[in-house]
Write a protein that holds these residues in place. Structure first.
Motif, PDB file in Angstrom:
ATOM      1  N   HIS A 206      77.963  28.274 101.367  1.00  0.00           N
ATOM      2  CA  HIS A 206      77.367  26.990 101.798  1.00  0.00           C
ATOM      3  C   HIS A 206      77.807  26.591 103.205  1.00  0.00           C
ATOM      4  O   HIS A 206      78.124  25.433 103.461  1.00  0.00           O
ATOM      5  CB  HIS A 206      77.741  25.874 100.806  1.00  0.00           C
ATOM      6  N   TYR A 207      77.813  27.529 104.114  1.00  0.00           N
ATOM      7  CA  TYR A 207      78.237  27.246 105.492  1.00  0.00           C
ATOM      8  C   TYR A 207      77.046  27.129 106.442  1.00  0.00           C
ATOM      9  O   TYR A 207      77.233  26.891 107.635  1.00  0.00           O
ATOM     10  CB  TYR A 207      79.203  28.335 105.980  1.00  0.00           C
ATOM     11  N   HIS A 208      75.841  27.311 105.936  1.00  0.00           N
ATOM     12  CA  HIS A 208      74.665  27.182 106.803  1.00  0.00           C
ATOM     13  C   HIS A 208      73.515  26.566 105.998  1.00  0.00           C
ATOM     14  O   HIS A 208      73.484  26.619 104.758  1.00  0.00           O
ATOM     15  CB  HIS A 208      74.240  28.548 107.347  1.00  0.00           C
ATOM     16  N   HIS A 209      72.595  25.962 106.756  1.00  0.00           N
ATOM     17  CA  HIS A 209      71.403  25.397 106.120  1.00  0.00           C
ATOM     18  C   HIS A 209      70.307  25.376 107.185  1.00  0.00           C
ATOM     19  O   HIS A 209      70.400  24.617 108.156  1.00  0.00           O
ATOM     20  CB  HIS A 209      71.681  23.981 105.607  1.00  0.00           C
ATOM     21  N   GLY A 210      69.321  26.228 107.025  1.00  0.00           N
ATOM     22  CA  GLY A 210      68.260  26.304 108.042  1.00  0.00           C
ATOM     23  C   GLY A 210      68.859  26.638 109.401  1.00  0.00           C
ATOM     24  O   GLY A 210      69.623  27.600 109.545  1.00  0.00           O
ATOM     25  N   PRO A 211      68.551  25.811 110.431  1.00  0.00           N
ATOM     26  CA  PRO A 211      69.095  26.101 111.770  1.00  0.00           C
ATOM     27  C   PRO A 211      70.532  25.596 111.947  1.00  0.00           C
ATOM     28  O   PRO A 211      71.082  25.719 113.034  1.00  0.00           O
ATOM     29  CB  PRO A 211      68.140  25.337 112.690  1.00  0.00           C
ATOM     30  N   TYR A 212      71.076  24.995 110.902  1.00  0.00           N
ATOM     31  CA  TYR A 212      72.413  24.411 111.030  1.00  0.00           C
ATOM     32  C   TYR A 212      73.484  25.416 110.597  1.00  0.00           C
ATOM     33  O   TYR A 212      73.352  26.071 109.562  1.00  0.00           O
ATOM     34  CB  TYR A 212      72.569  23.162 110.156  1.00  0.00           C
ATOM     35  N   LEU A 213      74.560  25.466 111.392  1.00  0.00           N
ATOM     36  CA  LEU A 213      75.707  26.294 111.044  1.00  0.00           C
ATOM     37  C   LEU A 213      76.954  25.419 111.084  1.00  0.00           C
ATOM     38  O   LEU A 213      77.172  24.680 112.058  1.00  0.00           O
ATOM     39  CB  LEU A 213      75.856  27.452 112.051  1.00  0.00           C
ATOM     40  N   SER A 214      77.755  25.495 110.036  1.00  0.00           N
ATOM     41  CA  SER A 214      78.992  24.710 110.008  1.00  0.00           C
ATOM     42  C   SER A 214      79.881  25.094 111.192  1.00  0.00           C
ATOM     43  O   SER A 214      80.063  26.279 111.470  1.00  0.00           O
ATOM     44  CB  SER A 214      79.750  24.981 108.710  1.00  0.00           C
ATOM     45  N   PRO A 215      80.457  24.092 111.898  1.00  0.00           N
ATOM     46  CA  PRO A 215      81.326  24.420 113.041  1.00  0.00           C
ATOM     47  C   PRO A 215      82.572  25.212 112.646  1.00  0.00           C
ATOM     48  O   PRO A 215      83.161  25.868 113.489  1.00  0.00           O
ATOM     49  CB  PRO A 215      81.694  23.045 113.615  1.00  0.00           C
ATOM     50  N   PHE A 216      82.941  25.170 111.365  1.00  0.00           N
ATOM     51  CA  PHE A 216      84.077  25.970 110.917  1.00  0.00           C
ATOM     52  C   PHE A 216      83.753  27.471 110.969  1.00  0.00           C
ATOM     53  O   PHE A 216      84.653  28.294 110.955  1.00  0.00           O
ATOM     54  CB  PHE A 216      84.465  25.611 109.483  1.00  0.00           C
ATOM     55  N   TYR A 217      82.467  27.807 111.014  1.00  0.00           N
ATOM     56  CA  TYR A 217      82.054  29.213 111.005  1.00  0.00           C
ATOM     57  C   TYR A 217      81.474  29.653 112.347  1.00  0.00           C
ATOM     58  O   TYR A 217      80.951  30.758 112.457  1.00  0.00           O
ATOM     59  CB  TYR A 217      81.031  29.449 109.887  1.00  0.00           C
ATOM     60  N   ALA A 218      81.541  28.763 113.338  1.00  0.00           N
ATOM     61  CA  ALA A 218      80.938  29.096 114.635  1.00  0.00           C
ATOM     62  C   ALA A 218      82.002  29.597 115.617  1.00  0.00           C
ATOM     63  O   ALA A 218      83.028  28.925 115.773  1.00  0.00           O
ATOM     64  CB  ALA A 218      80.251  27.850 115.209  1.00  0.00           C
ATOM     65  N   PRO A 219      81.797  30.700 116.252  1.00  0.00           N
ATOM     66  CA  PRO A 219      80.657  31.599 116.126  1.00  0.00           C
ATOM     67  C   PRO A 219      80.775  32.470 114.873  1.00  0.00           C
ATOM     68  O   PRO A 219      81.862  32.932 114.529  1.00  0.00           O
ATOM     69  CB  PRO A 219      80.772  32.468 117.378  1.00  0.00           C
ATOM     70  N   LEU A 220      79.654  32.697 114.212  1.00  0.00           N
ATOM     71  CA  LEU A 220      79.645  33.518 113.000  1.00  0.00           C
ATOM     72  C   LEU A 220      79.526  34.989 113.414  1.00  0.00           C
ATOM     73  O   LEU A 220      78.468  35.432 113.839  1.00  0.00           O
ATOM     74  CB  LEU A 220      78.475  33.104 112.112  1.00  0.00           C
TER      75      LEU A 220
END
Lengths: 268, 248
Positions: free
Chosen positions: A49-63
């Motif tokens: 649950h770290y992404h949703h559509g164009p959204y990426l959780s900042p905890f996982y950026a950069p993925l």
């Protein structure tokens, strides 16, 4: 009335003649940083649950790559590198940089020395230890590495700004992307702005762009940069806390959207 | 007229105790006024150092309810009077008597800091030219009135008695005023690291909070000096640059 029971210098832990709630701020810092630290740890190893559509959780950026069983569309690599042990989650490879930046930050240092080490618990409040080594010897001399974490943090600001840009482009159902703004877009944009405000107000950056010199009058670009960083630096504590809370909030929002608890409201 | 109780330290370096004095207080009074009233009416031998009563001489530094303050700038309407108001001498320095401490250690520390050493004069008449924006940064440090409240509140001196290894916030401000001066040519970084103990500062900002002149001691003086020390002694890339930089 005489008070022979009171001594002038009482150095038992916590002793002070202050009347105010001096313990409130260190307690708030202790709770704030503890909650954030534990939540970060959970997010790093949870891997879902770290992404949703164009959204990426900042905890996982950069993925760098998607965890097993996920295809987010945000990853930089096609898959997990073969040499990497399976127990290592992708966020563990990147979170050391922003966490290291915060850990060695001049503001946070002062705050957590008080809140976690009681060194001192608060101004004019007695400490639990007699021995004191400060930041001039091991291990705290390592805090001088802060400027190197700053270099990485600046890269992260660019990456998070790019993620905010990507959050403007939604799948249009025909295999393409179309412009749009959702609540998540605003949240991720706010995250990039707050993190930028915190990073660009860093004491080390202030030194590097102009503080290093005694004279700035002959260097207009350097002088402007120094003045801008100094302006942000005056509210460094505020930026530090706002960006910290917003990072957590951004992750919670993306997570809840991904879990289906919230549905992202599209403004445009 | 209202009354308030002041719990004042009475004694010298060998022995002493807190003594309660009840006195009348009126609108506009500061703690120093109350102490003077007590001295005049109840305790003629009460020792208190003061001079300007305007927050500019830095003489009447003491601790009011545990907070380092100038007594002449601490208004009674800003502190609770329903409980005894504790007034005691600064803790970081040796006590002489009652509210008076021996701050001469600070004068000795100041003598050890390399003095101002300007570059050769810019003009034939022996004068220099400076841009106002270059001098603005160090102007803030010149506001210091040497009340030593920042020294008193600093836990390195107050709690750990590291007077022989650490010069304290006041003298980091003094060193910063010299080190960042656009005309100064002296390098004080080695002393700041090795003998002045800048590494002992752990940035709790207590000095900034108590400064009656509102000098941003930690952010504008100590941290910039720490960063210069990092440049000189800890940053390997900076060291590399210095090796390959042509000698000036």
């Amino acid at each position: 009335m005489n008070h022979p029971e009171l001594t002038l210098t009482d150095r038992r832990f916590g002793q002070t003649r202050r009347h105010d709630a001096w313990w409130l701020q260190p307690l708030a810092v202790f709770l704030g940083l503890s909650v954030f630290g534990l939540y970060s740890l959970w997010v790093v190893f949870q891997g879902d649950h770290y992404h949703h559509g164009p959204y990426l959780s900042p905890f996982y950026a950069p993925l760098l790559f998607d965890p097993a069983g996920h295809i987010s569309g945000h990853s930089w690599l096609a898959g997990r590198p073969d040499w990497l042990p399976l127990w290592v989650p992708p966020s563990l490879l990147i979170l050391w940089a922003p966490l290291g930046f915060r850990f060695t930050c001049y503001y946070y240092r002062g705050a957590y020395y008080k809140a976690f080490w009681a060194d001192p618990p608060s101004c004019t409040v007695s400490e639990p230890r007699k021995e004191y080594r400060g930041e001039g010897s091991f291990p705290l001399i390592i805090q001088n590495v802060h400027r190197y974490f700053l270099y990485f943090a600046l890269i992260f600001v660019v990456i998070l700004a790019y993620d905010a840009w990507k959050a403007l482009w939604f799948d249009n159902g025909n295999g393409g992307k179309s412009f749009g703004i959702g609540i998540g877009t605003l949240i991720l944009t706010g995250n990039a702005i707050l993190l930028g405000g915190y990073t660009l107000g860093c004491h080390s950056l202030r030194h590097l762009v102009g503080g290093i010199r005694d004279r700035l009058s002959g260097a207009p670009i350097r002088r402007t940069a120094y003045n801008c960083v100094s302006c942000l630096n005056r509210r460094h504590m505020l930026w530090a806390w706002m960006s910290l809370c917003w990072v957590g909030f951004s992750d919670v929002y993306v997570r809840l959207c991904s879990m289906g608890v919230l549905s992202d409201w599209r403004i445009l | 007229m209202a009354t308030a109780t002041f719990r004042i330290w009475r004694g010298d370096a060998n022995e002493g105790k807190f003594v309660d004095y009840e006195t009348e207080v009126s609108e506009g009074m500061v703690v120093l006024d109350a102490v003077h009233k007590i001295q005049a009416e109840q305790a003629n031998d009460l020792a208190v150092r003061w001079n300007c009563k305007a927050g500019k001489c830095g003489s009447c530094s003491a601790e009011v309810n545990g907070n380092p303050k100038l007594m002449c700038m601490t208004r009674l309407n800003e502190i609770p009077l329903d409980a005894p108001v504790t007034v005691e001498p600064m803790h970081a320095f040796p006590l002489i008597k009652d509210l008076v401490t021996d701050v001469s250690w600070n004068f000795e520390v100041k003598k050890k800091i390399k003095p101002f050493n300007p570059r050769p004069a810019d003009a034939d008449d022996g004068t220099w030219r400076m841009a106002q924006e270059d001098i603005d940064r160090v102007q803030e440090f010149r506001k210091c009135i040497e009340c030593y409240l920042c020294q008193d509140v600093c836990h390195v001196l107050r709690e750990h008695d590291l007077h022989d290894k650490f010069i304290g916030p006041r003298f980091f401000v003094y060193a910063a005023a010299l080190e960042m001066h656009p005309l100064d040519t002296e390098n004080r970084l080695e002393e700041l690291k090795n003998t002045d103990g800048i590494g002992y500062c752990n940035i709790t900002k207590c000095c900034t909070k108590v400064c009656p002149e509102h000098i941003t001691i930690t952010d504008n003086a100590i941290i910039p000096l720490k960063e210069r020390v990092v440049d000189q002694f800890y940053d390997p890339i900076k060291k590399l640059f210095r090796i390959f930089r042509p000698k000036q």
